[in-house]
Design a protein around this motif. Structure first.
Motif, mmCIF file in Angstrom:
data_model
loop_
_atom_site.group_PDB
_atom_site.id
_atom_site.type_symbol
_atom_site.label_atom_id
_atom_site.label_comp_id
_atom_site.label_asym_id
_atom_site.label_seq_id
_atom_site.Cartn_x
_atom_site.Cartn_y
_atom_site.Cartn_z
ATOM 1 N N GLY A 1 0.795 -1.227 0.000
ATOM 2 C CA GLY A 1 0.000 0.000 0.000
ATOM 3 C C GLY A 1 0.822 1.268 0.000
ATOM 4 O O GLY A 1 0.277 2.359 0.199
ATOM 5 N N GLU B 1 -2.863 -1.326 -4.917
ATOM 6 C CA GLU B 1 -1.999 -2.337 -4.324
ATOM 7 C C GLU B 1 -2.738 -3.313 -3.402
ATOM 8 O O GLU B 1 -2.332 -4.464 -3.264
ATOM 9 N N ARG B 2 -3.829 -2.868 -2.776
ATOM 10 C CA ARG B 2 -4.561 -3.743 -1.853
ATOM 11 C C ARG B 2 -6.076 -3.600 -2.069
ATOM 12 O O ARG B 2 -6.815 -3.259 -1.146
ATOM 13 N N GLU C 1 -3.086 4.656 -3.603
ATOM 14 C CA GLU C 1 -2.113 3.589 -3.326
ATOM 15 C C GLU C 1 -2.813 2.293 -2.921
ATOM 16 O O GLU C 1 -2.496 1.201 -3.419
ATOM 17 N N GLN C 2 -3.761 2.403 -1.992
ATOM 18 C CA GLN C 2 -4.469 1.227 -1.496
ATOM 19 C C GLN C 2 -5.352 0.616 -2.577
ATOM 20 O O GLN C 2 -5.484 -0.611 -2.678
#
Length: 305
Positions: A194, A268-269, A264-265
């Motif tokens: 993240g 990536e997640r 970002e999250q």
């Protein structure tokens, strides 16, 4: 991601940055004024820039630009593809047709910027991968060139800026983007934590050209960003008192950083993001016109491509 959103003495506008805390290993001071730009040609550059902006609105110019991108791809297609396939997880999951569109956009973005390098060699993969981070974020949008930003500064490692005590991984100023190459590489090597400085800074740049100006680069994105903020703000207030929230303490800094951390999250997640903040995740899919959890990542076709 640790960092700061700071006001400098040089401008009243916020400087969005991702940096390490003062307890981190100090980075050597870097004078960002020592690039090799020929400032004696400023007047010529201004005139050419104005002519360039006029040409951008000309369909013939757009046709010529597409042809130029096509020529570059014909020469470097496999080389660029191999670099992106190896380093950008998002790209490797795309279909062949989507990869071709991603490559075209990445080359067009790269051609539209000037890259300056500090304490490092100029290598072809550097501008390509940084451009790819910008294209990943905007891949579902019609407008993606971030035209207000004409220069990207690439520094070998984390750096200090404007006499501030914190070491930065990256930041966005009025017209320039700054990236620590060392941090950028690490971000994509671990694509599940993240933390991604490339996506983070491009998120700041994207919001700046659309949400912080009177004339947005992408009108639809600007409208949807307002709706996103209506859903995001209650979550932002909620995490102020929750140091263990999924989005993390840095997202609670301000709404600028909240948005960048969400990006970002989101990439990536995505599974965890959807579980913890389902409504916010859905708002992100609508805003960016893509869903990393779907086999077909882009949700709605994009006109004129």
């Amino acid at each position: 991601m640790p960092g700061d959103s700071l006001n400098t003495n040089n401008s009243a506008a916020p400087v969005y940055g991702t940096g390490f805390s003062a307890s981190s290993k100090p980075a050597p001071p870097i004078d960002l004024e020592t690039d090799q730009t020929d400032y004696s040609a400023v007047s010529t550059f201004v005139i050419l820039t104005i002519l360039g902006l006029l040409m951008l609105k000309n369909p013939l110019f757009r046709f010529i630009r597409r042809k130029q991108v096509g020529l570059i791809l014909n020469q470097y297609d496999w080389f660029y593809h191999s670099i992106l396939e190896k380093n950008i997880p998002y790209y490797s999951k795309l279909s062949f047709e989507e990869q071709q569109r991603f490559l075209r956009r990445t080359v067009a973005f790269m051609k539209s910027k000037r890259f300056h390098y500090y304490d490092m060699k100029e290598e072809p993969q550097v501008p390509l991968l940084i451009s790819a981070a910008a294209v990943q974020l905007s891949f579902g949008l019609k407008h993606y060139l971030l035209k207000e930003f004409d220069t990207i500064h690439v520094l070998s490692g984390n750096y200090r800026f404007a006499g501030l005590p914190v070491a930065f991984e990256g930041h966005v100023s009025e017209s320039d983007i700054f990236i620590s190459w060392e941090s950028f590489v690490k971000s994509f090597e671990d694509y599940s934590d993240g933390n991604n400085v490339g996506l983070h800074e491009m998120a700041h740049a994207l919001s700046k050209v659309n949400a912080d100006v009177e004339t947005p680069e992408d009108e639809l994105f600007a409208q949807l960003f307002k709706k996103f903020n209506q859903i995001a703000r209650p979550v932002f207030y909620e995490i102020q008192t929750d140091p263990y929230s999924f989005l993390g303490a840095y997202a609670a800094t301000n709404m600028y950083e909240f948005w960048a951390v969400c990006v970002e999250q989101f990439f990536e997640r995505p599974h965890a993001f959807q579980i913890h903040h389902g409504r916010l995740y859905e708002a992100m899919t609508i805003l960016l016109n893509q869903d990393p959890l779907q086999p077909q990542i882009i949700l709605e076709p994009i006109d004129n491509e």
